[in-house]
Design a protein around this motif. Sequence first.
Motif, PDB file in Angstrom:
ATOM      1  N   THR A 481       0.825  -1.214   0.000  1.00 53.78           N
ATOM      2  CA  THR A 481       0.000   0.000   0.000  1.00 53.78           C
ATOM      3  C   THR A 481       0.855   1.259   0.000  1.00 53.78           C
ATOM      4  O   THR A 481       0.793   2.062   0.949  1.00 53.78           O
ATOM      5  CB  THR A 481      -0.930  -0.008   1.232  1.00 53.78           C
ATOM      6  N   PRO A 482       1.629   1.500  -1.025  1.00 53.07           N
ATOM      7  CA  PRO A 482       2.458   2.717  -1.038  1.00 53.07           C
ATOM      8  C   PRO A 482       1.697   3.960  -1.466  1.00 53.07           C
ATOM      9  O   PRO A 482       2.259   5.064  -1.430  1.00 53.07           O
ATOM     10  CB  PRO A 482       3.539   2.362  -2.059  1.00 53.07           C
ATOM     11  N   GLN A 483       0.432   3.846  -1.881  1.00 61.37           N
ATOM     12  CA  GLN A 483      -0.334   4.988  -2.396  1.00 61.37           C
ATOM     13  C   GLN A 483      -0.500   6.067  -1.330  1.00 61.37           C
ATOM     14  O   GLN A 483      -0.737   5.761  -0.157  1.00 61.37           O
ATOM     15  CB  GLN A 483      -1.714   4.524  -2.883  1.00 61.37           C
ATOM     16  N   PRO A 484      -0.395   7.324  -1.705  1.00 61.08           N
ATOM     17  CA  PRO A 484      -0.591   8.425  -0.734  1.00 61.08           C
ATOM     18  C   PRO A 484      -2.076   8.640  -0.446  1.00 61.08           C
ATOM     19  O   PRO A 484      -2.950   8.341  -1.264  1.00 61.08           O
ATOM     20  CB  PRO A 484       0.020   9.637  -1.452  1.00 61.08           C
ATOM     21  N   GLY A 485      -2.340   9.200   0.736  1.00 61.05           N
ATOM     22  CA  GLY A 485      -3.709   9.566   1.092  1.00 61.05           C
ATOM     23  C   GLY A 485      -4.595   8.411   1.492  1.00 61.05           C
ATOM     24  O   GLY A 485      -5.828   8.551   1.531  1.00 61.05           O
ATOM     25  N   LEU A 486      -4.034   7.260   1.834  1.00 65.54           N
ATOM     26  CA  LEU A 486      -4.840   6.097   2.223  1.00 65.54           C
ATOM     27  C   LEU A 486      -5.482   6.312   3.588  1.00 65.54           C
ATOM     28  O   LEU A 486      -4.971   7.042   4.441  1.00 65.54           O
ATOM     29  CB  LEU A 486      -3.968   4.847   2.283  1.00 65.54           C
ATOM     30  N   LEU A 487      -6.593   5.626   3.799  1.00 70.16           N
ATOM     31  CA  LEU A 487      -7.225   5.593   5.114  1.00 70.16           C
ATOM     32  C   LEU A 487      -7.003   4.222   5.720  1.00 70.16           C
ATOM     33  O   LEU A 487      -7.205   3.193   5.061  1.00 70.16           O
ATOM     34  CB  LEU A 487      -8.729   5.867   4.995  1.00 70.16           C
ATOM     35  N   VAL A 488      -6.584   4.191   6.977  1.00 69.49           N
ATOM     36  CA  VAL A 488      -6.384   2.939   7.712  1.00 69.49           C
ATOM     37  C   VAL A 488      -7.467   2.839   8.778  1.00 69.49           C
ATOM     38  O   VAL A 488      -7.556   3.692   9.661  1.00 69.49           O
ATOM     39  CB  VAL A 488      -4.993   2.888   8.371  1.00 69.49           C
ATOM     40  N   ILE A 489      -8.301   1.800   8.681  1.00 65.70           N
ATOM     41  CA  ILE A 489      -9.360   1.558   9.667  1.00 65.70           C
ATOM     42  C   ILE A 489      -8.875   0.460  10.606  1.00 65.70           C
ATOM     43  O   ILE A 489      -8.464  -0.619  10.160  1.00 65.70           O
ATOM     44  CB  ILE A 489     -10.676   1.132   8.990  1.00 65.70           C
ATOM     45  N   TYR A 513      -4.170   8.447   6.644  1.00 63.29           N
ATOM     46  CA  TYR A 513      -5.058   8.913   7.711  1.00 63.29           C
ATOM     47  C   TYR A 513      -5.590   7.698   8.464  1.00 63.29           C
ATOM     48  O   TYR A 513      -5.627   6.589   7.932  1.00 63.29           O
ATOM     49  CB  TYR A 513      -6.221   9.723   7.137  1.00 63.29           C
ATOM     50  N   ARG A 514      -6.011   7.949   9.688  1.00 64.50           N
ATOM     51  CA  ARG A 514      -6.487   6.855  10.521  1.00 64.50           C
ATOM     52  C   ARG A 514      -7.944   7.063  10.893  1.00 64.50           C
ATOM     53  O   ARG A 514      -8.399   8.191  11.076  1.00 64.50           O
ATOM     54  CB  ARG A 514      -5.642   6.735  11.799  1.00 64.50           C
ATOM     55  N   ALA A 515      -8.667   5.944  11.002  1.00 65.17           N
ATOM     56  CA  ALA A 515     -10.053   5.970  11.469  1.00 65.17           C
ATOM     57  C   ALA A 515     -10.282   4.739  12.338  1.00 65.17           C
ATOM     58  O   ALA A 515      -9.638   3.694  12.145  1.00 65.17           O
ATOM     59  CB  ALA A 515     -11.028   5.991  10.296  1.00 65.17           C
ATOM     60  N   PHE A 516     -11.205   4.875  13.280  1.00 69.12           N
ATOM     61  CA  PHE A 516     -11.496   3.778  14.193  1.00 69.12           C
ATOM     62  C   PHE A 516     -12.674   2.950  13.678  1.00 69.12           C
ATOM     63  O   PHE A 516     -13.620   3.486  13.089  1.00 69.12           O
ATOM     64  CB  PHE A 516     -11.826   4.288  15.591  1.00 69.12           C
ATOM     65  N   CYS A 517     -12.607   1.670  13.942  1.00 69.40           N
ATOM     66  CA  CYS A 517     -13.739   0.778  13.686  1.00 69.40           C
ATOM     67  C   CYS A 517     -14.814   1.072  14.721  1.00 69.40           C
ATOM     68  O   CYS A 517     -14.574   0.987  15.934  1.00 69.40           O
ATOM     69  CB  CYS A 517     -13.286  -0.676  13.774  1.00 69.40           C
ATOM     70  N   ILE A 518     -16.009   1.422  14.263  1.00 74.47           N
ATOM     71  CA  ILE A 518     -17.058   1.811  15.197  1.00 74.47           C
ATOM     72  C   ILE A 518     -17.518   0.633  16.051  1.00 74.47           C
ATOM     73  O   ILE A 518     -17.996   0.811  17.172  1.00 74.47           O
ATOM     74  CB  ILE A 518     -18.255   2.429  14.426  1.00 74.47           C
ATOM     75  N   ARG A 519     -17.344  -0.582  15.551  1.00 70.55           N
ATOM     76  CA  ARG A 519     -17.714  -1.754  16.347  1.00 70.55           C
ATOM     77  C   ARG A 519     -16.856  -1.848  17.591  1.00 70.55           C
ATOM     78  O   ARG A 519     -17.351  -2.155  18.683  1.00 70.55           O
ATOM     79  CB  ARG A 519     -17.567  -3.013  15.487  1.00 70.55           C
ATOM     80  N   HIS A 520     -15.570  -1.565  17.453  1.00 63.45           N
ATOM     81  CA  HIS A 520     -14.678  -1.598  18.611  1.00 63.45           C
ATOM     82  C   HIS A 520     -14.926  -0.406  19.530  1.00 63.45           C
ATOM     83  O   HIS A 520     -14.868  -0.537  20.754  1.00 63.45           O
ATOM     84  CB  HIS A 520     -13.221  -1.600  18.144  1.00 63.45           C
ATOM     85  N   VAL A 521     -15.203   0.767  18.954  1.00 65.55           N
ATOM     86  CA  VAL A 521     -15.503   1.941  19.773  1.00 65.55           C
ATOM     87  C   VAL A 521     -16.748   1.688  20.626  1.00 65.55           C
ATOM     88  O   VAL A 521     -16.778   1.995  21.820  1.00 65.55           O
ATOM     89  CB  VAL A 521     -15.689   3.190  18.893  1.00 65.55           C
ATOM     90  N   ALA A 522     -17.774   1.127  19.998  1.00 66.43           N
ATOM     91  CA  ALA A 522     -19.021   0.843  20.724  1.00 66.43           C
ATOM     92  C   ALA A 522     -18.790  -0.195  21.814  1.00 66.43           C
ATOM     93  O   ALA A 522     -19.379  -0.116  22.897  1.00 66.43           O
ATOM     94  CB  ALA A 522     -20.098   0.382  19.747  1.00 66.43           C
ATOM     95  N   ALA A 523     -17.925  -1.184  21.535  1.00 63.52           N
ATOM     96  CA  ALA A 523     -17.635  -2.194  22.551  1.00 63.52           C
ATOM     97  C   ALA A 523     -16.911  -1.571  23.734  1.00 63.52           C
ATOM     98  O   ALA A 523     -17.199  -1.886  24.897  1.00 63.52           O
ATOM     99  CB  ALA A 523     -16.797  -3.316  21.932  1.00 63.52           C
TER     100      ALA A 523
END
Length: 819
Positions: A481-489, A513-523
Amino acid sequence: MASEESFVVLVHHRGSVNRKTRSGVKFTDKNPLCIVVTSTTSYDDLVSAVLMKLGLDGAKRVKKFFYRIPVTVLQNTVKYDCFTINNDEDLQSGGSNRNTNTLANPAGSSSRPAVASSSIPVYEPVVQHVASPSFAVDLNGTEGDEVVERENLPNALVGVAPVGVGDGFLVDEEDDDVEPDMIDDDSADDLDAMRHEGVLGHAVGFGARDVEGTTGLTEFQVGQQFQDKDEALLSVKTYSIRRGVQYKVVESDHRRYVGKCSEFGNGCTWLIRLSLRKRKGIWEVKRYNGPHTCLATSISSDHRSLDYHVISAFIMPMVRADASVSIKVLLNATAAHFGFRPTYRRVWMAKQKSIALIYGDWDESYNDLPRWVLGVQMTMPGSVVVLKTSPVRVGGQVDESQAYFHRLFWTFPPCIEAFRHCKPLVSIDGTHLYGKYGGTLLIAIAQDGNSNILPVAFALVEGENAESWTFFLSHLRQHVTPQPGLLVISDRHNGIKAALEAPDGGWLPPSAYRAFCIRHVAANFALTFKGKDARRLLVNAAYAKTEVEFDYWFDILRSEDPAMCEWANRIDYSLWTQHRDEGRRFGHMTTNISECVNSILKGVRNLPVASLVKATYGRLAELFVRKGREAEAQMGTGQQFSQHLVKCIEANMKTARCFTVTLYDRDNSEFTVAETTPTGSFSLGTYRVSLASRTCDCGYFQALHFPCQHALACCAYSRVTWTSYVHSVYQISSVFSVYRMGFTPPIPEGFWPPYDGPTVIPDPDKRRAREGRPRSTRIRTNMDEADLNRPKRCGLCRQPGHTRRSCPQVGGSSQTGHH
């Protein structure tokens, strides 16, 4: 013994007379006397033998025999149907006439069952069964008052296996012509004593198995041959289990095996001797004394011979068909087949042995990895495989000939190529390994334009920590995944956070960029705040595509408990809410790890490591073929977009008919869309749409990257095609490009390059505990947390205040014989 059957009869004598109860009759003596009879023994001969054995010939007389069949087993209570034997006709009808009427009326026309039981099936045994009927006799009465009760006829007589050594039944003198009702066992105290003496449990054990599976079970024969010693031992153990008897090993080495009945010398002469024939390399029965003429002296819900080797041989087909089959399923299948219930640990060990036999030894599997690395790189040049080991120290010195397995990263050229045509996001997560050794499988998951998930990289590591995640993410970034601007969930694991925030990792904005898995956040949220409603409100707020919708759900959450909003506000909104992600999520709020493991990698976590990595190659090859064919077929029909997008556009078009569109610029790019009811009498809201910037006030256009219902209305108003406003990832050509590069058939292992490095061995610290139930590797969430204010309930009657063991329902039913 070849011409007639022989049985051992247990005689129970009593010192006192117990009165008959409403629920049946009770029997108490637990010191039976053995009497050997044959299938040709007459009723009078049996009576005489019983009285002579008891020393009561001429002093007492036998009025009738009772025997019983277990029909219900509930916790500590065993219920029986009771039958009587009064004469030769009854005895021979039950003993010699092996027809389908035997069980329905086992004692012949002159005897009837105490309580008819429709739950017991009728069977027609085709082999000679050897069982041990049990009797009881009351010694307090005078001649004419005595009743000798027959508890268990041979299984050939009644169609079921013996229930083992039990107590006799007593019928009162004044009521001895009345057949007993359904008979309950003794009190819990008596039951415990019976278990201690091997009295109870066999009815649940071998009896159930014998009904189902002893048809066709024959005795051993002198000269009978086996391919090896393991096969011979398996046959002896299986025979012992199905007969419900125990044996002991007298001699066992590489040339000879001798086993005797545990009651050898106490009325039973069963013996088997097997030897190795060196010339043929096979094992043969040299001597056999059988069948057993003893009672099942070791009676319980388990059987000593039912070890994990026997269980492994039985469950092998199930494990071969599905390596992910649960231990509970295997345990229940084993109990149903053999009639005995082994421990969870024993079945777990049996499954590990089966997997080792099918997929290779657990320990040797680690040393297969270096050759697999060379083999896969030879099969598919461009495969990236990184194997890390750690030194083995012996006496403070490094052993150069061996190395501990540490970590492994791998990916394949088709996966690298596929990610270039997927959505610009990647989900990462870890899942625990099952088996002899622990560890964690890390997976990177991509998604194509047809909402198909695709694992693109893997790693085997010791566990989830900062070092292991750095190892995985650094190679993922470098090779896949060398592409720029990727999102990591991902989830909120501190190890992931440390790896992504490393200055030289390449995962910092704007590169990624980073984002959280909402399933884990809710847990995590549910660990602090109980209640499904609050959790649902948080999830709804996270999925909101506009700030207005987010505020709506957040205000409701605040009204429930302000502390909930304070907890959520501690997490940056851009990490867990969709309306702040600037469209990077493409609508994806979770890591999809469960879907990936269940649909693509099902069962691999249960395999030895070499088989696991090989399985990823095979599973992905099959996935690429299947999905590539689907995309190619859709392209052949002239379709332009994926099926997923077409369904979404069709759904949006159905609702785009009730809009009023107003143009605000000459370039046909800025609009307002007034949503009305079908009759046009009421306005449901107004939305601003910009086709140039591909945005809409509803939030769907910019979040999903294809026209929402309002944008479709604007396209129809301007007479422009909506297809130009769809992200290229949804084009069927892009979907096909994901799977265009296929996998190469693997080169046979015999042609792999040789490996001359140190022997790779598993880290002994990663081995699972040898004793007790294997520790669960499941990640516990709010669903596993018990409510402290919730009273514990009995597993049997579901009432609070007691447990299954002390349940009064069981106690009440088992004590009915005392009332």
